[in-house]
Scaffold this motif. Structure first.
Motif, short mmCIF file in Angstrom:
data_model
loop_
_atom_site.label_atom_id
_atom_site.label_comp_id
_atom_site.label_asym_id
_atom_site.label_seq_id
_atom_site.Cartn_x
_atom_site.Cartn_y
_atom_site.Cartn_z
N GLN A 193 0.80 -1.23 0.00
CA GLN A 193 0.00 0.00 0.00
C GLN A 193 0.84 1.28 0.00
O GLN A 193 0.30 2.37 -0.16
CB GLN A 193 -0.98 0.03 1.18
N ALA A 194 2.14 1.19 0.19
CA ALA A 194 2.99 2.38 0.18
C ALA A 194 3.42 2.69 -1.25
O ALA A 194 3.86 1.80 -1.99
CB ALA A 194 4.22 2.17 1.06
N LEU A 195 3.29 3.95 -1.64
CA LEU A 195 3.70 4.35 -2.99
C LEU A 195 5.21 4.23 -3.16
O LEU A 195 5.98 4.64 -2.29
CB LEU A 195 3.28 5.79 -3.27
N VAL A 196 5.62 3.67 -4.28
CA VAL A 196 7.03 3.66 -4.68
C VAL A 196 7.23 4.87 -5.60
O VAL A 196 6.45 5.11 -6.51
CB VAL A 196 7.38 2.36 -5.42
N ALA A 197 8.30 5.64 -5.35
CA ALA A 197 8.54 6.88 -6.12
C ALA A 197 7.32 7.77 -6.10
O ALA A 197 6.75 8.10 -7.15
CB ALA A 197 8.98 6.57 -7.54
N PRO A 198 6.86 8.18 -4.91
CA PRO A 198 5.61 8.95 -4.82
C PRO A 198 5.66 10.29 -5.53
O PRO A 198 4.60 10.85 -5.86
CB PRO A 198 5.42 9.13 -3.31
N GLN A 199 6.85 10.84 -5.78
CA GLN A 199 6.94 12.13 -6.46
C GLN A 199 6.75 12.03 -7.97
O GLN A 199 6.42 13.01 -8.62
CB GLN A 199 8.30 12.77 -6.17
N ASP A 200 6.98 10.86 -8.53
CA ASP A 200 6.99 10.71 -9.98
C ASP A 200 5.57 10.63 -10.53
O ASP A 200 4.69 9.99 -9.95
CB ASP A 200 7.76 9.46 -10.39
N ARG A 201 5.35 11.28 -11.67
CA ARG A 201 4.06 11.23 -12.38
C ARG A 201 4.31 10.85 -13.84
O ARG A 201 5.38 11.08 -14.39
CB ARG A 201 3.38 12.60 -12.34
N LEU A 202 3.27 10.30 -14.45
CA LEU A 202 3.25 10.07 -15.90
C LEU A 202 4.52 9.34 -16.37
O LEU A 202 5.17 9.72 -17.33
CB LEU A 202 3.09 11.39 -16.65
N SER A 203 4.85 8.27 -15.67
CA SER A 203 6.00 7.46 -16.06
C SER A 203 5.51 6.05 -16.41
O SER A 203 4.43 5.64 -15.97
CB SER A 203 7.04 7.42 -14.94
#
Length: 837
Positions: free
Chosen positions: A158-168
């Motif tokens: 449930q924890a986001l991996v690379a939470p800062q990254d978008r549209l990848s």
């Protein structure tokens, strides 16, 4: 400890950044020198470590050049490496040891199969999942390699991996090349018991079937699919690999609809629910021979946030004004205890109509609307933003709330590839300063793993005709050390018999492209000049040469025989009727001129690569093209073709005119500006060339008048009409066909501010040499610019005061500069210098 120290590390010409990934098992390292601008590097040492183990030590190496090629054993896959560099200057002072870290990609044939749902799920984002039990063994490390096309979002427990990254991952021609992301440090998220890896995949560019692209036969369009590898290691040295396969499950999630152009719908009622899952099916790769590459390009992230500056009500909702045209999404902030099932809609646009409502016709087929459906009340406030789409907008209409929202209801999130640099330009003109702001913001709004033409309508493609001049501006304002190689590969991947497409990846347009698409070569040239990337020249040279050979096959009597766009989209009264094609500058004239330019560039590239025979061949063909152009279009008085501003400026920029005729040709160019009432008649390409040639041939004040003009057609006219980014057309109009208010092609003028007003021009690879030649318009009192180069900051500041003109230049360590200003003709090295002119 005193002495010089390394700074601004680059690996294979790419600027070091947080979470950097390197896809080369034998990379090249380079750096800038800090601590002194005058003491040169004499000796350097580079150490590469993996944990406590030394992977390679260069030893003390005699070299004045700030860089070393790795010469140890090939690097290992998915491994975090620490690189340490220490320098000694020519005086014998030893500087401190400085370190950075990076992670490698996968250095083996990609082993994981591709998976997809059993049935086509339409626009829904699908959640792929696998459960893994580590049976009481705590992992010492974990690395995930992941490629979900179009866009992916990864969770472990449930924890986001690379939470800062978008549209990848980065958009590419998926049937030829797919990029995978690399994520280390996953031992921090994994337990020694049961674990769950979930990867949500939305369609992004994988199935972007808007009306504009319908039935275009794009070969990389298809259903979203996933391939992934999770490698886990233990303290005893054993490893385990989990990869996509038939044991993975797939289900729908709360993102019930996601479309790059139309927007995203998120149903919070589906959060945490156990929707039915079914086994995935193994599917073919998106192409017959897909190259799997680690994404070395910087990720797309939220780079800036904008609070609304004003709110007003309309009959069907509330309009929020961000005060800035951005590309991204909105985060909405909801109070607790809203009833479940509310459909809160966010509708986006760049403009308002006369009633204060959104004017959306220029979006064409893009709906650009996000929807959040409220879930059961939890007693806690909710903040939500879309994950798999973006829009180009200044204004947002909110509807569906049971109350009237205030300004703090939403925040605009600006999304773009994280390649900002510390470069800057400012001067004594507020108009020019705002223009520079518009240029930078327009670029930011159009950097989404490709260099798009616009962020708002149903297009958002990497158009290569616009980019021919845009790519000269881009590296002044941004660090494109990783972007340019990707662009060059995007173009080469879709080349057929030498022919490139008008867009890259090739989604729309012609193949062969308009001959003005010299952006293919310009991207490689800028990568070499700004970042010293010789390896890209070597890799791309056959494809670059093949493109110009393709054009050579399209010539008759030395002239290229076709044109699609030419000097595109000038002021409407300079265009052919309602068409954006120029009525004053022949398209085949532009086509042939770029064919000539290509051969000139190819000759330079060939010499860099030691291909002397090729260089002579390109020069011979260039000269034959030049002679054909002069025979067809040059008159005795220096007029080229129609004598338009563009015709004159282009010939002068190419340097193809006989020297005795150049002053007359420049005078004809200047007269063409005066004859037009001191206004532009040029299009997307020759506007930059006109400004450059006016400056270089003694008409700097006329060029400055064009830059600071506030009446149509001009950038100032855009500003007078509330522009915060650069428009596609000079006109203020309601044409839904071509009416983007965020289009980088006329932002290429930003290059001129740096290269001519500040006078900063790289002339050696990786800014090894720079030419400083500023121009001083009568109506401008000061200018100041800094270019953040791979060798450090180059700064120029000139100021007229008390009847004197003073120039100050700062050159970083390891760079030579030729100063040409007033009566000054001087070569200087690192340091700060001042002159009274």
């Amino acid at each position: 400890m005193t002495g010089i120290v390394p700074s601004a590390l680059r690996i294979d010409s790419g600027r070091h950044h947080e979470d950097m990934v390197v896809g080369n098992a034998s990379p090249v390292f380079s750096w800038a020198i800090a601590g002194s601008r005058t003491l040169s590097q004499a000796v350097c040492r580079l150490e590469l470590a993996c944990g406590d183990t030394c992977a390679w030590d260069s030893g003390w190496t005699v070299s004045s050049e700030p860089g070393l090629a790795y010469a140890g054993p090939p690097l290992c896959s998915g491994t975090r490496y620490d690189v340490f560099i220490q320098l000694r200057d020519a005086a014998g002072h030893l500087g401190r040891r400085v370190g950075w870290s990076f992670r490698t990609g996968l250095f083996e044939t990609w082993p994981a199969p591709w998976i997809a749902p059993q049935d086509d799920c339409g626009d829904a984002a699908m959640v792929f999942a696998v459960d893994l039990d580590l049976a009481g063994r705590r992992p010492a490390w974990g690395v995930l390699y992941c490629c979900g096309i179009g866009y992916q979002q990864i969770r472990i427990n449930q924890a986001l991996v690379a939470p800062q990254d978008r549209l990848s991952p980065a958009f590419s021609a998926y049937h030829k090349r797919c990029y995978y992301t690399v994520h280390g440090g996953l031992d921090q998220l994994l337990t020694d018991g049961s674990n769950r890896l979930e990867i949500t995949v939305a369609q992004g560019w994988r199935r972007n079937m808007g009306p504009y692209l319908h039935n275009k036969g794009v070969p990389f369009f298809g259903s979203p699919q996933l391939t992934a590898i999770l490698d886990i290691g233990y303290a005893d040295g054993t490893t385990r690999r989990i990869q996509t396969g038939p044991d993975w499950q797939c289900r729908r999630g709360p993102v019930v609809s996601s479309h790059l152009f139309d927007g995203e719908t998120y149903d919070a009622r589906l959060e945490g629910t156990s929707l039915p899952a079914e086994p995935c099916r193994i599917v073919a790769a998106p192409g017959e021979a897909v190259t799997m590459c680690p994404q070395e390009l910087e990720p797309i992230r939220v780079q800036r946030k904008y609070d609304p500056i004003a709110v007003h009500d309309v009959a069907d909702g509330t309009i929020f004004d961000l005060g800035q045209n951005i590309a991204g999404v909105c985060a909405i902030h909801l109070p607790p205890d809203l009833p479940a099932g509310l459909e809160i809609r966010l509708t986006h646009a760049e403009e308002l109509d006369e009633t204060g409502n959104l004017y959306r016709a220029p979006l064409r087929g893009a709906r650009a609307e996000d929807c959040y459906v409220t879930g059961p009340a939890t007693g806690l406030p909710v903040t939500w933003s879309p994950s798999f789409t973006y829009h180009g907008f200044r204004y947002v209409k909110v509807s569906g709330l049971p109350y009237t929202p205030e300004r703090d209801f939403l925040t605009g999130l600006l999304l773009y590839t994280a390649i900002d640099s510390a470069s800057s330009f400012r001067c004594g003109s507020p108009i020019a300063n705002h223009l520079q702001h518009m240029v930078v913001m327009t670029e930011r709004d159009n950097l989404h793993s490709i260099a798009t033409d616009c962020p708002q309508r149903d297009e958002r493609m990497g158009w290569l005709n616009d980019a021919t001049v845009r790519f000269e501006e881009l590296p002044y304002n941004f660090d494109a050390g990783r972007l340019f190689p990707k662009i060059v590969r995007d173009i080469a991947d879709e080349q057929e018999d030498g022919a490139i497409g008008c867009t890259a990846p090739f989604v729309y347009g012609h193949r062969p492209a308009d001959p003005v698409c010299s952006s293919f070569l310009v991207a490689a040239q800028m990568s070499y000049l700004h970042y010293g990337n010789r390896a890209l020249l070597e890799e791309a040279y056959p494809a670059l040469a093949a493109w110009n050979d393709c054009l050579a096959r399209q010539t008759r009597d030395g002239l290229v025989t076709y044109s699609h766009y030419g000097d595109w989209a000038g002021p409407q009264d300079s265009c052919a009727g309602d068409s954006p094609r120029s009525a004053v500058t022949p398209g085949v004239y532009m086509s042939t001129g770029y064919h000539y330019l290509n051969d000139r560039l190819l000759a330079e590239f060939a010499r860099v690569l030691g291909k002397e025979a090729d260089a002579r061949s390109h020069e011979q063909r260039a000269e034959a093209t030049r002679q054909a152009m002069l025979a067809a279009w040059l008159r005795e008085d220096g007029t080229m073709a129609t004598g338009s501003q563009a015709c004159q400026a282009f010939a002068l920029r190419l340097g193809m005119l006989p020297e005795p005729l150049r002053p007359a040709a420049a005078a004809r160019m200047h007269q063409a500006v005066l004859d037009a009432g001191g206004r532009l008649t040029t299009g997307n390409l020759c506007t930059l060339y006109l400004l450059e040639m006016l400056a270089e041939y003694g008409y700097i004040d006329t060029a400055w008048d064009l830059i600071t003009r506030e009446t149509y057609p001009s950038w100032g006219f855009m500003m007078q009409n509330e522009a915060t980014t650069v428009w596609e057309r000079f006109e203020l109009k309601k044409d839904p066909g071509m009416n983007s208010h965020c289009h980088p092609m006329y932002g290429a003028v930003g290059k001129w501010l740096y290269s001519h007003i500040a006078g900063i021009v790289p002339v050696g690879p990786g800014f090894r040499e720079v030419h400083i030649r500023p121009y001083f318009p009568e109506r401008l009192s000061s200018a100041q610019a800094t270019v953040a180069t791979c060798r450090g900051d180059v700064s120029v500041h000139w100021h007229k005061s008390y009847g004197q003109l003073r120039l100050q230049v700062t050159i970083p360590n390891g760079m030579d500069a030729w100063i040409e200003a007033g009566n000054i003709r001087e070569t200087v090295r690192g340091g700060t210098y001042r002159w009274l002119l």
